[in-house]
Enzyme design. Structure first.
Site, PDB file in Angstrom:
ATOM      1  N   GLY A   1      48.553  41.965  42.161  1.00 39.53           N
ATOM      2  CA  GLY A   1      48.302  40.647  42.751  1.00 39.53           C
ATOM      3  C   GLY A   1      48.397  39.691  41.598  1.00 39.53           C
ATOM      4  N   CYS A   2      49.434  38.875  41.541  1.00 37.22           N
ATOM      5  CA  CYS A   2      49.598  37.978  40.417  1.00 37.22           C
ATOM      6  C   CYS A   2      48.358  37.129  40.298  1.00 37.22           C
ATOM      7  CB  CYS A   2      50.811  37.074  40.606  1.00 37.22           C
ATOM      8  SG  CYS A   2      52.191  37.624  39.634  1.00 37.22           S
ATOM      9  N   ILE A   3      47.892  36.940  39.103  1.00 34.94           N
ATOM     10  CA  ILE A   3      46.609  36.262  38.989  1.00 34.94           C
ATOM     11  C   ILE A   3      46.745  34.966  38.229  1.00 34.94           C
ATOM     12  CG2 ILE A   3      46.194  38.319  37.612  1.00 34.94           C
ATOM     13  CD1 ILE A   3      43.348  37.250  37.397  1.00 34.94           C
TER      14      ILE A   3
END
Lengths: 412, 102
Positions: free
Chosen positions: B100-102
């Protein structure tokens, strides 16, 4: 003839690079040009506080020129196209070309509410649908909230990645506090719908932040991929058919890189420039470097990250100009104050490898800030940060933190 | 028989393949069956795209990358791989869990 360092974008990243490079480069040999389409600099972290009446619009806007050194040439114009094979950009106003020896891309990430059917074109945009990811949206939402009598507030994140991934959580915590203070918390239902599997992406922080939502009776709807907004029925609908009703919808819309990046073919699917995540150099052109959220590095799209990237971009530019290899020094370091309401906040500190952990920061064992734990000091840190931002950070001054993350003071 | 093939390789706690070299098309069929999905040609188009993308970038592609890259709409991807296509495909294609790109 003088060589040219061209910087596209005078937001947080571009302004810092301009200041640092003006200091390092011999300005008899180099000219530094900065291009931006907007003369105003927005302190974007401040948008969050506007809906709750904590900040006014005037607190978060300053002229860009004030933060750039006089030795830098600044042009306010739309960039129509970047042509990296010709080492030039074309301006929109008169089609003129500006040639460069080095290009720094600092064009940021931008919201696109029109990408979601019904969000803008459903007729309720800025009526009972708002975003706090733009100054105008934040100001309009403040006006709405001032007289709102309560109902079902839904905060939706449309798609990852977004700028400042903790901002939605902060909005929820502040909303809970705001409605308490107004004496109408019992009349407001707060719902958070997100495409993430939990409150946050990283496991330990997600668990702690998830608990904080629960304690505040904020209802979390994970794995919610927004397909459309149905303003007739006042529901948001996901791709797999879930519907969530709202009275007030606060949207964090799809984020993409700048239009010029997409139209020039420099971006990935979302218009973010592919870069080496450790050197911050473009993967395709060796004289192009990227700072901040314009790039595709898998870290937070946040001002603190742009700050931690700064020294790496500057050092690598200078090395490359001397014919040396760039150093893979950027570790993905991010550092975010999370407002949690009631004059408290949390601080998280992490990088590509290490998830947010509890502890003390920046001095091990001492702090004064507490990591992954609520405290009043963390809140005041966030409030003081605005002063640092305008007066120290943008001008490339030293902040009391190291660029690379440290494990000292963290409890594993 | 699909139970046999699933028991010969290691999965992590969330059901992602531990060693990417263990992946075979037969294994993909078995994982998909365990997830309640019968693989069609369209599923394979998505799986192949994801494996190729992951080989290039070292990362499992996001939903947006899959949709843009294959030309299959997000809505249809949800029909093919219900409840989070990016994660579902990653499991079946023997890839890592999408960050999940953060």
């Amino acid at each position: 003839m003088a060589k040219t360092l061209l910087i596209l974008g005078a937001g947080t990243g571009g302004t810092m690079v301009a200041n640092k490079m003006a200091h390092h480069l011999d300005l008899n040999e180099w000219r530094i040009i900065v291009i931006d389409r907007d003369e105003k600099h927005y302190y974007q972290p401040g948008f969050l506080f506007i809906p709750f009446g904590m900040y006014a619009a005037s607190d978060v806007v300053r002229p860009k020129r004030n933060f750039l050194p006089p030795t830098v040439e600044v042009r306010f114009a739309e960039v129509e196209r970047i042509e990296p094979d010709k080492n030039r950009v074309l301006l929109g106003s008169d089609g003129r070309a500006i040639y460069y020896d080095y290009l720094v891309i600092a064009t940021g990430s931008h919201i696109h509410p029109e990408e979601t059917p019904g969000l803008v074109d459903g007729g309720a945009w800025m009526k009972n649908i708002f975003t706090f990811y733009s100054l105008e949206g934040a100001v309009q939402l403040a006006k709405f909230l001032k007289f709102w009598k309560g109902g079902r507030l839904v905060l939706n994140v449309a798609e990852m990645p977004i700028k400042c991934p903790v901002a939605p959580l902060e909005f929820l915590f502040l909303a809970d506090w705001f409605f308490h203070e107004r004496g109408i918390r019992d009349k407001v239902e707060i719902v958070y719908t997100t495409p993430l599997p939990g409150a946050f992406t990283k496991p330990r922080a997600s668990a702690i932040l998830g608990n904080m939502l629960e304690e505040r009776h904020i209802h979390l709807v994970p794995d919610f991929y927004l397909m459309e907004v149905d303003t007739g029925k006042q529901v948001i609908r996901s791709y797999d058919g879930q519907e969530v009703e709202y009275d007030l919808l606060v949207s964090v819309p799809v984020n993409t890189g700048a239009r010029v990046i997409r139209e020039s073919g420099l971006g990935d699917e979302l218009g973010f420039v592919p870069i080496d995540k450790h050197t911050l150099q473009s993967t395709q052109w060796e004289n192009i470097w990227v700072i901040g959220d314009a790039g595709n590095a898998p870290t937070s799209k946040a001002g603190s990250v742009a700050h931690f990237m700064l020294d790496v971009v500057v050092e690598n530019l200078l090395r490359h100009m001397e014919g040396l290899e760039p150093l893979p020094k950027f570790d993905g370091h991010a550092n975010c104050f999370i407002e949690s309401g009631f004059d408290k906040g949390i601080l998280i500190d992490f990088n590509y490898e290490v998830e947010p952990l509890p502890g003390k920061y920046p001095l091990p064992g001492i702090g004064p800030f507490s990591l992954l734990k609520e405290s009043h000091v963390n809140h005041w840190g966030k409030m003081l940060f605005r002063w640092f931002y305008w007066n120290v950070l943008l001008k490339g001054g030293d902040m009391p933190f190291e660029s690379q993350m440290s494990m000292a003071g963290k409890w594993v | 028989m699909s139970d046999d093939i699933l028991s010969t390789v290691a999965f992590d706690a969330e059901g992602y393949l531990v060693n990417p070299d263990d992946w075979t098309p037969e294994l993909a069929e078995a994982i998909a069956a365990r997830e309640g999905i019968q693989l069609t040609e369209k599923h394979w188009q998505v799986i192949n795209f994801c494996r190729q993308k992951a080989a290039e970038t070292g990362k499992s592609p996001t939903l947006r990358q899959i949709s843009v890259g294959t030309g299959i709409s997000t809505k249809e991807l949800f029909q093919l791989f219900p409840k989070g296509p990016a994660k579902r495909v990653a499991k079946i294609a023997g890839l890592k869990k999408p960050e999940g790109c953060i």
